[in-house]
Each structure stands twice: as C-alpha cells, then as structure tokens.
Write a protein that holds these residues in place. Structure first.
Motif, PDB file in Angstrom:
ATOM      1  N   GLY A   1       3.720   4.388   7.413  1.00  0.00           N
ATOM      2  CA  GLY A   1       3.810   3.721   8.712  1.00  0.00           C
ATOM      3  C   GLY A   1       5.187   3.192   9.064  1.00  0.00           C
ATOM      4  O   GLY A   1       5.323   2.444  10.046  1.00  0.00           O
ATOM      5  N   THR A   2       6.227   3.579   8.333  1.00  0.00           N
ATOM      6  CA  THR A   2       7.533   2.964   8.552  1.00  0.00           C
ATOM      7  C   THR A   2       8.124   3.283   9.919  1.00  0.00           C
ATOM      8  O   THR A   2       8.883   2.488  10.468  1.00  0.00           O
ATOM      9  CB  THR A   2       8.525   3.400   7.461  1.00  0.00           C
ATOM     10  N   THR A   3       7.815   4.443  10.478  1.00  0.00           N
ATOM     11  CA  THR A   3       8.223   4.767  11.845  1.00  0.00           C
ATOM     12  C   THR A   3       7.069   4.592  12.813  1.00  0.00           C
ATOM     13  O   THR A   3       7.233   4.071  13.920  1.00  0.00           O
ATOM     14  CB  THR A   3       8.733   6.221  11.925  1.00  0.00           C
ATOM     15  N   GLN A   4       5.890   4.994  12.392  1.00  0.00           N
ATOM     16  CA  GLN A   4       4.730   4.996  13.279  1.00  0.00           C
ATOM     17  C   GLN A   4       4.391   3.599  13.797  1.00  0.00           C
ATOM     18  O   GLN A   4       4.150   3.415  14.998  1.00  0.00           O
ATOM     19  CB  GLN A   4       3.542   5.579  12.525  1.00  0.00           C
ATOM     20  N   VAL A   5       4.369   2.620  12.908  1.00  0.00           N
ATOM     21  CA  VAL A   5       4.019   1.260  13.328  1.00  0.00           C
ATOM     22  C   VAL A   5       5.069   0.719  14.291  1.00  0.00           C
ATOM     23  O   VAL A   5       4.747   0.018  15.265  1.00  0.00           O
ATOM     24  CB  VAL A   5       3.861   0.349  12.096  1.00  0.00           C
ATOM     25  N   ASP A   6       6.323   1.055  14.037  1.00  0.00           N
ATOM     26  CA  ASP A   6       7.395   0.647  14.942  1.00  0.00           C
ATOM     27  C   ASP A   6       7.157   1.196  16.342  1.00  0.00           C
ATOM     28  O   ASP A   6       7.295   0.475  17.343  1.00  0.00           O
ATOM     29  CB  ASP A   6       8.729   1.142  14.374  1.00  0.00           C
ATOM     30  N   LEU A   7       6.791   2.463  16.438  1.00  0.00           N
ATOM     31  CA  LEU A   7       6.543   3.066  17.747  1.00  0.00           C
ATOM     32  C   LEU A   7       5.284   2.505  18.403  1.00  0.00           C
ATOM     33  O   LEU A   7       5.199   2.418  19.633  1.00  0.00           O
ATOM     34  CB  LEU A   7       6.442   4.583  17.604  1.00  0.00           C
ATOM     35  N   LEU A   8       4.311   2.121  17.601  1.00  0.00           N
ATOM     36  CA  LEU A   8       3.119   1.477  18.149  1.00  0.00           C
ATOM     37  C   LEU A   8       3.463   0.131  18.784  1.00  0.00           C
ATOM     38  O   LEU A   8       2.957  -0.219  19.848  1.00  0.00           O
ATOM     39  CB  LEU A   8       2.089   1.260  17.036  1.00  0.00           C
ATOM     40  N   ARG A   9       4.329  -0.604  18.132  1.00  0.00           N
ATOM     41  CA  ARG A   9       4.673  -1.949  18.620  1.00  0.00           C
ATOM     42  C   ARG A   9       5.351  -1.928  19.981  1.00  0.00           C
ATOM     43  O   ARG A   9       5.224  -2.874  20.761  1.00  0.00           O
ATOM     44  CB  ARG A   9       5.585  -2.639  17.597  1.00  0.00           C
ATOM     45  N   ILE A  10       6.089  -0.859  20.245  1.00  0.00           N
ATOM     46  CA  ILE A  10       6.805  -0.786  21.528  1.00  0.00           C
ATOM     47  C   ILE A  10       6.092   0.137  22.520  1.00  0.00           C
ATOM     48  O   ILE A  10       6.658   0.529  23.535  1.00  0.00           O
ATOM     49  CB  ILE A  10       8.268  -0.347  21.324  1.00  0.00           C
ATOM     50  N   TYR A  11       4.826   0.498  22.205  1.00  0.00           N
ATOM     51  CA  TYR A  11       3.950   1.249  23.099  1.00  0.00           C
ATOM     52  C   TYR A  11       4.439   2.670  23.399  1.00  0.00           C
ATOM     53  O   TYR A  11       4.026   3.264  24.398  1.00  0.00           O
ATOM     54  CB  TYR A  11       3.726   0.487  24.415  1.00  0.00           C
ATOM     55  N   VAL A  12       5.289   3.218  22.532  1.00  0.00           N
ATOM     56  CA  VAL A  12       5.686   4.609  22.685  1.00  0.00           C
ATOM     57  C   VAL A  12       4.548   5.520  22.239  1.00  0.00           C
ATOM     58  O   VAL A  12       4.270   6.541  22.870  1.00  0.00           O
ATOM     59  CB  VAL A  12       6.980   4.894  21.894  1.00  0.00           C
ATOM     60  N   GLU A  13       3.897   5.174  21.153  1.00  0.00           N
ATOM     61  CA  GLU A  13       2.693   5.872  20.721  1.00  0.00           C
ATOM     62  C   GLU A  13       1.505   4.927  20.856  1.00  0.00           C
ATOM     63  O   GLU A  13       1.604   3.746  20.497  1.00  0.00           O
ATOM     64  CB  GLU A  13       2.846   6.363  19.282  1.00  0.00           C
ATOM     65  N   GLN A  14       0.378   5.448  21.353  1.00  0.00           N
ATOM     66  CA  GLN A  14      -0.777   4.592  21.619  1.00  0.00           C
ATOM     67  C   GLN A  14      -2.088   5.263  21.204  1.00  0.00           C
ATOM     68  O   GLN A  14      -2.952   5.546  22.035  1.00  0.00           O
ATOM     69  CB  GLN A  14      -0.822   4.214  23.101  1.00  0.00           C
ATOM     70  N   PRO A  15      -2.267   5.538  19.911  1.00  0.00           N
ATOM     71  CA  PRO A  15      -3.550   6.100  19.476  1.00  0.00           C
ATOM     72  C   PRO A  15      -4.671   5.068  19.611  1.00  0.00           C
ATOM     73  O   PRO A  15      -4.424   3.859  19.598  1.00  0.00           O
ATOM     74  CB  PRO A  15      -3.290   6.433  18.004  1.00  0.00           C
ATOM     75  N   ARG A  16      -5.872   5.555  19.735  1.00  0.00           N
ATOM     76  CA  ARG A  16      -7.030   4.669  19.829  1.00  0.00           C
ATOM     77  C   ARG A  16      -7.556   4.309  18.448  1.00  0.00           C
ATOM     78  O   ARG A  16      -8.169   3.260  18.253  1.00  0.00           O
ATOM     79  CB  ARG A  16      -8.134   5.361  20.645  1.00  0.00           C
ATOM     80  N   ARG A  17      -7.309   5.200  17.469  1.00  0.00           N
ATOM     81  CA  ARG A  17      -7.813   4.977  16.115  1.00  0.00           C
ATOM     82  C   ARG A  17      -6.766   5.393  15.095  1.00  0.00           C
ATOM     83  O   ARG A  17      -6.117   6.424  15.245  1.00  0.00           O
ATOM     84  CB  ARG A  17      -9.094   5.778  15.883  1.00  0.00           C
ATOM     85  N   LEU A  18      -6.620   4.584  14.035  1.00  0.00           N
ATOM     86  CA  LEU A  18      -5.766   4.922  12.908  1.00  0.00           C
ATOM     87  C   LEU A  18      -6.641   5.125  11.676  1.00  0.00           C
ATOM     88  O   LEU A  18      -7.515   4.294  11.375  1.00  0.00           O
ATOM     89  CB  LEU A  18      -4.751   3.813  12.638  1.00  0.00           C
ATOM     90  N   VAL A  19      -6.407   6.223  10.977  1.00  0.00           N
ATOM     91  CA  VAL A  19      -7.156   6.541   9.758  1.00  0.00           C
ATOM     92  C   VAL A  19      -6.193   6.436   8.586  1.00  0.00           C
ATOM     93  O   VAL A  19      -5.286   7.263   8.427  1.00  0.00           O
ATOM     94  CB  VAL A  19      -7.770   7.949   9.845  1.00  0.00           C
ATOM     95  N   ASP A  20      -6.371   5.396   7.775  1.00  0.00           N
ATOM     96  CA  ASP A  20      -5.491   5.123   6.640  1.00  0.00           C
ATOM     97  C   ASP A  20      -5.789   6.106   5.515  1.00  0.00           C
ATOM     98  O   ASP A  20      -6.915   6.176   5.009  1.00  0.00           O
ATOM     99  CB  ASP A  20      -5.723   3.681   6.170  1.00  0.00           C
ATOM    100  N   ILE A  21      -4.768   6.864   5.098  1.00  0.00           N
ATOM    101  CA  ILE A  21      -4.972   7.911   4.084  1.00  0.00           C
ATOM    102  C   ILE A  21      -4.300   7.581   2.754  1.00  0.00           C
ATOM    103  O   ILE A  21      -4.159   8.444   1.884  1.00  0.00           O
ATOM    104  CB  ILE A  21      -4.459   9.275   4.595  1.00  0.00           C
ATOM    105  N   ASN A  22      -3.903   6.340   2.560  1.00  0.00           N
ATOM    106  CA  ASN A  22      -3.160   5.990   1.351  1.00  0.00           C
ATOM    107  C   ASN A  22      -3.969   6.134   0.070  1.00  0.00           C
ATOM    108  O   ASN A  22      -3.387   6.224  -1.016  1.00  0.00           O
ATOM    109  CB  ASN A  22      -2.609   4.565   1.470  1.00  0.00           C
TER     110      ASN A  22
END
Length: 331
Positions: free
Chosen positions: A31-52
């Motif tokens: 999530g090092t890039t993905q969460v950043d993009l979520l915070r600024i509303y560039v990416e807006q998925p409805r569901r996150l599936v944690d695969i760790n």
C-alpha cells in the motif's frame, strides 16, 4: 470521504474471486503508493482486499537454474537475499536504490511493478490528465515537465515509469507470473508494460482480478556481472532522472554478451535494443559505448524543460558501460 469496505483473505482463489466479482475493488498489499493515492482521491475503489496473508512471499529455485521471486516478497527481503545479490546484483542494486528503507520494508515486488505511471499532474485532481481522466488532455506537454519522458511518449502522456526494479528485470528478460479468472499465465516483462499511445490509462495487460504471483529470473550467467546506476536530484529517496541496468561480459577486449535497459527517461522500462545491436561484438571502448548511446537516443523527443535528459541519459549509459568494462578487465 467515500466509504471503503475491507476484507482480508488467506488463499489465492478467494482473493481473485473477490476482486474479480466487483469492478470497483482492488488488491491491497504494502500500500505504499496505493494508500497515498486513496488519500488524495486519485484512486477511489469501493472495496480493498488485503492479500498480505497469501503464501506468495517465497524465493525459490527453478528447475532451469533461475529464481522465482514471490509477488508478495518484500523489497527489503529480496535485496538482502544472498542468492539474488550473487547471481543478479543488478536486481539487488535496483531495489536498494528504488526506495527508502521504510518503503522497502513495506513494499512488495508485485506492488512495485504495478505502481501507477504518474507525475504531479496525475496527482492533482484539478489538472487535466489522460491517465486519471481519459480524454481530458495532458497538462505536462506544455507544463512543468523537467522530470518527464523523452522515449516512448505520445501526445496523450509523457510521464516516466517510476520503478527501478522493473528496469533491471527488463534487462534480464524476467517473466511475470499471474493468476486470474482466466487461469495462470507467464508474461515476458517487456510485454508487461504498454506504451501510452492513445490509451495511457492502460498500463499493463492484466485483467481485473488478475494477481501477480511471482517473477521468474532466468538462468543467465551474464547476470552475475551486472549493475544498476541511478542519477537523481538527491541521494535520499527520489525517482530517477536517468538510470541504466547493464549486464555485460567481455572476451578478448570485445563485448561477448550485452543486456541494457534504461529508466527515468521513458514511459515504460526501456530495453535499449538499438544500443545492444551496436555493442554486440564491438570493442569494449568508450567510443563504442558512445555510438551505442547515440543510436538508442536518436529517436528521443524532448519537451521543453526535459531536453537535458537526452544528454544525461547518454552520459549515464557511457558511464555504466565503462564501469562494467573496467570491472571485467580486473576480474
């Protein structure tokens, strides 16, 4: 803020099925890039599936003598693996130079390969950006474009690919292993990244719900004599202005085998095939290296502020090749 649902899975089939069933869902690993993009509303998925929790973090020997790196292997774990450092030093160096220690501890290999090709205009939701909103235009063409690409560009996008690891993998002809709704497949790394063309929002050939399970490094003796050189504005974590991944062997003063890829100057990790053609069998001299660099960059297209990158890339290529030739002479 848009609500996001979250679930955690422990097997590959469930992960793929969950994401494939919902077009507004996405996998979540480091999530090092993905969460950043979520915070600024560039990416807006409805569901996150944690695969760790998926069992995809191993480093395994392949029957042909190569290595398979798990898609969820952490960058720091792979960089510290002795077998990788000994047989593929260019991979180790690209990982170390590719992120800060904190990011390497969190970032996964699959996530690194899939990070969005982006620039400041992609992150600015008020600016036109064909990657974020297809058809709106590319603000970088006539904007602040010092860090942008000079190879593989189109009138729709000139953003550079950010991954250092991918540059090393392209030089080595790695294969990306995936599982998805349509089954498993292996994708040659150079085919894994798409030029922007008229569809810059499409960066790779994966279908929705398709998951990177591993990366295969081929049995490649020349990879043991390889390195990664990265030029950037600051020594701490920063994207490349120009970088070179090179694997080379020299016999009798001539280049017996050469593999070369560029980063920081193209819209995808750039296999330098024109330069390789010039260097194959050529004397291992600065003159040969200069001719090869000029051949590779002959088609480069500058955009205002980034014209310096053509000369910077040429010098970086010559520097990397010269260093490898000197190493071979003293080996």
């Amino acid at each position: 803020m848009r609500p996001i649902s979250y679930s955690r899975v422990s097997d590959v089939g469930t992960a793929i099925g969950t994401v494939a069933a919902d077009p507004e869902s996405a996998f979540l690993a480091g999530g090092t890039t993905q969460v950043d993009l979520l915070r600024i509303y560039v990416e807006q998925p409805r569901r996150l599936v944690d695969i760790n929790d998926l069992p995809l973090n191993q480093i395994e020997e392949l029957p042909d003598g190569g290595l398979r790196l798990g898609g969820l292997a952490r960058m720091s774990d792979v960089a510290e693996q002795p077998a990788v450092a000994r047989r593929y030093p260019v991979v180790t160096e690209a990982l170390v130079l590719g992120a800060s220690p904190q990011l390497r501890h969190m970032g996964t290999l699959g996530g690194n390969l899939l990070q969005r090709v982006r620039c400041s205009y992609f992150r600015d939701t008020e600016a036109p950006c064909n990657k974020r909103a297809p058809g709106t235009g590319c603000s970088a063409l006539d904007g602040v474009n010092r860090g942008h690409a000079v190879l593989g560009t189109s009138d729709c996008c000139i953003a550079t690919h950010p991954s250092d690891l991918a540059v090393a993998l392209v030089a080595l002809d790695a294969v990306v292993r995936t599982e998805g709704p349509g089954g498993s497949r292996g994708i040659p790394i150079d085919d894994f990244y798409l030029l922007p063309g008229q569809t810059p929002e499409r960066e790779h050939p994966l279908s929705h719900g398709e998951l990177i399970t591993g990366i295969d490094l081929p049995a490649l003796p020349v990879a043991a004599t390889s390195r990664y050189i990265k030029i950037r504005d600051r020594e701490s974590y920063e994207f490349a202005l120009a970088s070179v991944a090179v694997a080379m062997s020299v016999a009798g003063g001539r280049i017996a085998e050469i593999r070369l890829a560029l980063g920081g100057v193209a819209t995808k990790p750039w296999r330098a095939r024109a330069a390789e053609q010039v260097l194959d069998g050529a004397p291992a001299t600065v003159e040969s290296f200069t001719r090869a660099a000029e051949a590779e960059l002959a088609g480069a297209v500058p955009h205002g502020m980034n014209a310096f990158k053509i000369e910077l890339a040429r010098r970086t290529m010559v520097r990397a090749l010269t260093a490898m030739a000197q190493r071979e002479e003293t080996a």
